[in-house]
Design an enzyme around this catalytic site. Structure first.
Site, PDB file in Angstrom:
ATOM      1  N   TYR A 270      37.691  25.673  12.063  1.00 54.91           N
ATOM      2  CA  TYR A 270      38.443  26.784  12.651  1.00 54.91           C
ATOM      3  C   TYR A 270      38.750  26.501  14.122  1.00 54.91           C
ATOM      4  O   TYR A 270      39.876  26.720  14.598  1.00 54.91           O
ATOM      5  CB  TYR A 270      37.630  28.072  12.491  1.00 54.91           C
ATOM      6  CG  TYR A 270      38.218  29.283  13.190  1.00 54.91           C
ATOM      7  CD1 TYR A 270      39.278  29.980  12.632  1.00 54.91           C
ATOM      8  CD2 TYR A 270      37.705  29.721  14.403  1.00 54.91           C
ATOM      9  CE1 TYR A 270      39.818  31.084  13.265  1.00 54.91           C
ATOM     10  CE2 TYR A 270      38.234  30.829  15.049  1.00 54.91           C
ATOM     11  CZ  TYR A 270      39.288  31.503  14.480  1.00 54.91           C
ATOM     12  OH  TYR A 270      39.821  32.598  15.119  1.00 54.91           O
ATOM     13  N   MET A 271      37.752  26.005  14.836  1.00 57.90           N
ATOM     14  CA  MET A 271      37.932  25.718  16.261  1.00 57.90           C
ATOM     15  C   MET A 271      38.959  24.605  16.481  1.00 57.90           C
ATOM     16  O   MET A 271      39.737  24.653  17.436  1.00 57.90           O
ATOM     17  CB  MET A 271      36.594  25.329  16.890  1.00 57.90           C
ATOM     18  CG  MET A 271      35.627  26.479  16.977  1.00 57.90           C
ATOM     19  SD  MET A 271      36.305  27.822  18.018  1.00 57.90           S
ATOM     20  CE  MET A 271      35.077  29.100  17.717  1.00 57.90           C
TER      21      MET A 271
END
Lengths: 210, 210
Positions: free
Chosen positions: A125-126
């Site tokens: 996600y990051m």
């Protein structure tokens, strides 16, 4: 300014629409479904239809600035993280270039500027958020990147810590994130800058004055 | 050339190591685990350890060119598509810049240059591959992008169709993909170009002569 809010129906997005009005802007909420119109119409706004995964060019009509606050949310898979958080943002950036948008503000996430240092469960996600932010930085658009800490539904306090880098994963109410973004939108000191944002001791309107 | 093969233990990767030798190069297979060493050592190669999700700088020692053939495979989630296919490639590109690598060849996928037109089930994968390819194009590295069709385990025929664009999703044996990549590695006409690749009627060595 007339400000297109992409992801207006999200929890932060709804706050952003409210706060933009407080700060003298005209929000244009972009939503995927006409079912989502009444919420905004009852407040006097004129929402527009647009789907990040399809075409949303018509949403850019007469728009000055764009706030990207869309996210696939916690209940979808990483495929949607790619398609919404990363590619939706990149597409919004590209279309903003095409339409000559004056200012693009992206709602990122704390640690998106250091994805390799994050826990394995959120690393993908990051990285997706990181790619979107990097694309914006290199787009040539005038931008502001806001990376809030862990979002809560608490009422806003109007007081935050807005810095280039804040260590760890502190919290912040969604309402304060929305107000900070609305404040930064027309602040010249926020142009082409990136900030971490968590709850703090400084009034939002004074965060750029020190 | 001494050629670092990232993803050497994959099905295409193993063929690439074999074909590079046939074409007069010295393959350096990069693998994640010493358990994977014997397969390559038995063929006279000297594998190196490297993990795309961690550090693999030591693999670049004395390397001239890089072939990126890693992929998270069909049995992992989209989170790994981000971390391996997209971010692994981007990291390999960045480290190749740092180490002054002369040539970078990426094993992409047919349709990765038109992700928005692909079926919903594979769209996120295509966008991830697309981001990696775009990053390579803009890296300043000398590159070749190869986008093969649907991969099969059939024996290679030595005959392919290598074009800027091939419509649809035709097939090609992994062995032919590996040979084409090995051939293109030192062909000046393949520098900074992208190709679709499927089975065809043209001998691999003659694909650039028309």
């Amino acid at each position: 300014m007339r400000v297109l809010v992409i992801g207006a129906n999200g929890k932060v997005g709804k706050h952003i629409v409210d706060k933009l009005s407080d700060y003298g802007h005209e929000p244009v909420p972009m939503v995927r479904d006409t079912d989502q119109f009444p919420h905004f119409e009852e407040k006097g706004h004129k929402p527009v239809l647009g789907d990040l995964e399809k075409d949303f060019d018509s949403a850019f009509y007469n728009i000055d600035a764009v706030i990207f606050a869309a996210g696939s949310g916690p209940h979808t898979g990483a495929d949607k993280t790619i398609l919404i958080d990363q590619e939706g943002a990149i597409k919004a950036i590209e279309r903003s270039k095409y339409f000559g948008i004056k200012k693009f503000v992206i709602l990122s996430s704390i640690a998106a500027d250091r994805p390799e240092s994050t826990p394995d469960t959120i690393k993908h996600y990051m990285f997706a958020k990181h790619r979107a932010d990097e694309h914006l930085k290199q787009s040539g658009l005038t931008y502001t990147i806001v990376r809030p800490g862990i979002l809560t539904n608490n009422s806003g306090t109007g007081k935050v810590k807005l810095q280039k880098h804040v260590p760890g994963f502190e919290k912040i109410p969604r309402e304060d994130v929305a107000e900070t973004i609305s404040f930064l939108l027309s602040e010249s000191q926020a142009l082409n800058k990136s900030f971490d944002l968590v709850s703090g001791e400084q009034r939002i309107q004074e965060t750029l004055t020190n």
